[in-house]
Scaffold this motif. Structure first.
Motif, mmCIF file in Angstrom:
data_model
loop_
_atom_site.group_PDB
_atom_site.id
_atom_site.type_symbol
_atom_site.label_atom_id
_atom_site.label_comp_id
_atom_site.label_asym_id
_atom_site.label_seq_id
_atom_site.Cartn_x
_atom_site.Cartn_y
_atom_site.Cartn_z
ATOM 1 N N ALA A 55 0.819 -1.215 0.000
ATOM 2 C CA ALA A 55 0.000 0.000 0.000
ATOM 3 C C ALA A 55 0.849 1.261 0.000
ATOM 4 O O ALA A 55 0.324 2.363 0.177
ATOM 5 C CB ALA A 55 -0.934 -0.005 1.219
ATOM 6 N N GLY A 56 2.147 1.116 -0.189
ATOM 7 C CA GLY A 56 3.038 2.264 -0.202
ATOM 8 C C GLY A 56 3.833 2.360 1.082
ATOM 9 O O GLY A 56 3.404 1.899 2.142
ATOM 10 N N SER A 57 5.003 2.969 0.987
ATOM 11 C CA SER A 57 5.900 3.011 2.142
ATOM 12 C C SER A 57 5.317 3.795 3.309
ATOM 13 O O SER A 57 5.665 3.539 4.460
ATOM 14 C CB SER A 57 7.246 3.618 1.726
ATOM 15 O OG SER A 57 7.054 4.878 1.110
ATOM 16 N N GLU A 210 -1.269 -1.586 -4.267
ATOM 17 C CA GLU A 210 -2.615 -1.986 -3.851
ATOM 18 C C GLU A 210 -3.177 -0.894 -2.952
ATOM 19 O O GLU A 210 -2.421 -0.240 -2.221
ATOM 20 C CB GLU A 210 -2.591 -3.313 -3.071
ATOM 21 C CG GLU A 210 -2.285 -4.536 -3.903
ATOM 22 C CD GLU A 210 -2.447 -5.819 -3.095
ATOM 23 O OE1 GLU A 210 -3.200 -5.787 -2.094
ATOM 24 O OE2 GLU A 210 -1.834 -6.830 -3.472
ATOM 25 N N PRO A 211 -4.488 -0.687 -2.979
ATOM 26 C CA PRO A 211 -5.070 0.307 -2.069
ATOM 27 C C PRO A 211 -5.087 -0.212 -0.637
ATOM 28 O O PRO A 211 -5.211 -1.415 -0.400
ATOM 29 C CB PRO A 211 -6.495 0.480 -2.615
ATOM 30 C CG PRO A 211 -6.797 -0.817 -3.302
ATOM 31 C CD PRO A 211 -5.489 -1.282 -3.880
ATOM 32 N N LEU A 216 -6.211 -5.687 3.430
ATOM 33 C CA LEU A 216 -4.749 -5.653 3.406
ATOM 34 C C LEU A 216 -4.184 -5.584 4.826
ATOM 35 O O LEU A 216 -3.173 -6.220 5.141
ATOM 36 C CB LEU A 216 -4.268 -4.473 2.581
ATOM 37 C CG LEU A 216 -2.746 -4.442 2.311
ATOM 38 C CD1 LEU A 216 -2.472 -4.041 0.866
ATOM 39 C CD2 LEU A 216 -2.041 -3.485 3.258
ATOM 40 N N ILE A 217 -4.835 -4.815 5.702
ATOM 41 C CA ILE A 217 -4.383 -4.737 7.096
ATOM 42 C C ILE A 217 -4.485 -6.106 7.765
ATOM 43 O O ILE A 217 -3.593 -6.521 8.512
ATOM 44 C CB ILE A 217 -5.202 -3.685 7.867
ATOM 45 C CG1 ILE A 217 -4.928 -2.287 7.301
ATOM 46 C CG2 ILE A 217 -4.879 -3.732 9.356
ATOM 47 C CD1 ILE A 217 -5.787 -1.202 7.907
#
Length: 617
Positions: A55-57, A210-211, A216-217
């Motif tokens: 989801a990005g750094s 990915e959003p 995702l969490i």
């Protein structure tokens, strides 16, 4: 006796009387049973970060609340298992607790889950150990798979030598790793207070693929839960502790839980403060060590070496519990009986060999990549957690003793918590390979059920019903001439009776020999012998005791003694053999007979006769 090469590799046989001396004090049992759990801090944080980075750094900061949630879960599970040890001081693994409180099916689901988990735990630990080494020596990256296989052989060899040697071998590296993580925490705290400050460094800028969402969490949380594997090992291995075993095990479990939670918080917290991001060539632990100790410092080298050693030794949890659980299943006829045989070093050597082969296969399939295996192996342990804690609720409900309600509530919280995590793991990791474990567990349960059903059928066919008398008569003969037959008696069955009858027709003297297994009474065999043979002087029963675990060597030694005593007399070894209808049955039957024939193969003066009993069609 065993050949000299085997003795040199594995050590001299240990007498059964030394079993008590092979139990361990708490400071040695802790590294054996906790190395898996404690070593997981080397890759659990990294596993969670590996998902969050998608989801990005900027989302890596979520690793801290995820870590806190897992620490709370660790506390719940540790407190729950302390109650399990109190209720089952002889060893309260999920298989035993499930069998006694939830039924056979639940116990088999727990057993299948743990067998799979132990294999994956061994593989993940060894592959993660090679990654720690390649982070220190980047030139070893292409050799990670061969190195992992070499470490596997070394761990297997250490376990084949027995628990006492293993305890001494494993204690120092485990405690050294704990000290190094503590030094890492002290160095980090000093740096944050004196120079860095409490503002977290931004991680390397990486674009999201990915959003960020709840799913995702949850995936990151389930990956971080790999830190939980191995917590149940102390409850499974209470027998390894010196008396008072249960009290020592409960205290050791609490110490292990505190160490695990503290070390996990140190690694995740420092990773957050220094903006550490996953790197395929350098582990998160190594990145933190480089930052605080320096990439070429002796402390960094020591950190990586101790990480390598404890990850290598973490596989010992699997090598301690996989054979023990396999032996329990074999005792209940859910696995071939030879899985319960104890080797000369008082270990379940067949279980160790089986784990060596399967773990090696997993390492080759994964090609040293822990990500694949980490996605799989938390399912089994959380399913076992849930069954164990659910079984404990039923246990307290049935006992209704002092403080039973509070105990039941504690285990109930544990069962609900681990069940929710299990659901999260299955859903979030299903598409990443977890489906293989979801499919494998019921298939393995079916196999266990079929093995027991086949054993029951075979025993029914070869067994002698209570009260049934199978007379064995020998005509009166001159014992000073002719020959002697020695009949191997594994158990009083139809094949045994048939072998004795055959021996009586071809020999002047028949000696039935039974080597008494450890803990088994001789009275049932004596009663059966008296009913079938009576006091016939031409038939005699010899009951031998073995000072070691082997049942073959005492028989071979007895035959050697007869050969020397009756040098001019022909001695015939009569071996009853049940001939199976199905090829699979050969794994369940006659294994000791096959080993016995091999042990006596060099005796050229002996005649070896197989008396075949064909199982009914």
């Amino acid at each position: 006796m065993k050949n000299s090469l085997q003795v040199q590799l594995l050590g001299k046989p240990i007498p059964r009387a030394a079993t008590e001396s092979k139990t361990l004090p708490s400071f040695q049992a802790l590294p054996i049973l906790s190395s898996d759990a404690l070593s997981s801090v080397a890759y659990a944080t990294e596993a969670a970060l590996g998902v969050l980075i998608l989801a990005g750094s900027q989302r890596l900061s979520l690793s801290l609340p995820i870590t806190l949630a897992i620490v709370i879960l660790i506390a719940i599970v540790v407190m729950s298992y302390r109650q399990t040890i109190a209720a089952y001081p002889q060893g309260g693994g999920a298989y035993i607790v499930g069998r006694e409180n939830l039924g056979v099916l639940a116990s088999l689901v727990a057993a299948a889950s743990l067998l799979i988990d132990y294999v994956l735990t061994s593989a993940v630990s060894l592959m993660a150990g090679t990654q720690a080494l390649s982070s220190l020596v980047p030139g070893l990256l292409p050799w990670e798979v061969p190195i992992a296989l070499l470490l596997l052989v070394l761990v297997g060899w250490a376990n084949l030598r027995g628990a006492g040697d293993t305890g001494r071998l494993f204690a120092l590296p485990t405690y050294a790793f704990v000290v190094m993580v503590a030094l890492l925490g002290v160095a980090g705290f000093h740096d944050l207070v004196t120079s860095h400050g409490w503002t977290p460094d931004p991680p390397p800028l990486l674009r999201a693929v990915e959003p960020l969402g709840l799913f995702l969490i949850l995936r990151a949380f389930s990956s971080g839960c790999s830190a939980m594997t191995g917590i149940e090992a102390i409850a499974n291995g209470v027998q390894l502790f010196r008396d008072p075993a249960a009290k020592r095990a409960r205290a050791t479990l609490l110490v292990m839980g505190l160490l695990l939670a503290s070390m996990f918080l140190v690694v995740s917290g420092l990773g957050f403060m220094y903006g550490i991001a996953p790197n395929p060539d350098v582990t998160v632990m190594a990145q933190i060590g480089m930052r605080l100790f320096g990439a070429k410092s002796a402390l960094f080298v020591l950190l990586q070496v101790t990480t390598l050693l404890i990850l290598m030794l973490a596989a010992n949890t699997a090598f301690a519990d996989f054979p023990r659980l396999s032996a329990l299943l074999a005792r209940d006829n859910f696995l071939p009986r030879q899985m319960g045989w104890v080797g000369d070093r008082l270990v379940f050597q067949n279980g160790i060999f089986a784990l060596l082969v399967v773990t090696g296969f997993i390492i080759l399939v994964c090609q040293g990549n822990t990500t694949i295996a980490v996605n799989l192996y938390a399912i089994g342990v959380f399913l076992a957690f849930t069954i164990s804690q659910g079984g404990m609720v039923v246990h307290w409900w049935r006992k209704r003793g002092q403080s039973w309600l509070a105990r039941a509530l504690m285990n109930g919280v544990g069962a609900i918590s681990t069940l929710l995590v299990l659901i999260v793991i299955v859903i979030s990791k299903f598409g990443e390979g977890a489906w293989t474990v979801v499919v494998a567990i019921p298939l393995l349960v079916m196999a266990l059920v079929k093995i027991r059903a086949r054993y029951r059928k075979v025993y029914q066919e070869i067994g002698i019903a209570p009260g049934e008398v199978s007379a064995i008569n020998v005509p009166a003969r001159d014992l000073k001439i002719g020959n002697i037959s020695v009949v191997w008696i594994a158990a009083w069955t139809k094949p045994t009776v048939q072998a004795l009858r055959y021996a009586a027709t071809v020999s002047d003297r028949v000696i039935g020999v039974w080597v008494q297994p450890d803990g088994e009474s001789e009275e049932p065999l004596l009663a059966a012998w008296r009913s079938s043979v009576g006091s016939d002087p031409n038939l005699e029963l010899q009951i031998l005791e073995s000072p070691y675990s082997s049942l073959i060597n005492p028989f071979a030694d007895y035959v050697d003694g007869l050969s020397k005593l009756w040098g001019d007399t022909t001695i015939t070894i009569v071996m009853p053999l049940a001939i199976p209808r199905y090829r699979f049955d050969s794994l369940l039957l006659n294994q000791r007979g096959i080993n016995l024939r091999q042990a006596l193969a060099e005796h050229q003066q002996l005649v070896f006769t197989l008396v075949r009993f064909y199982l009914p069609a």
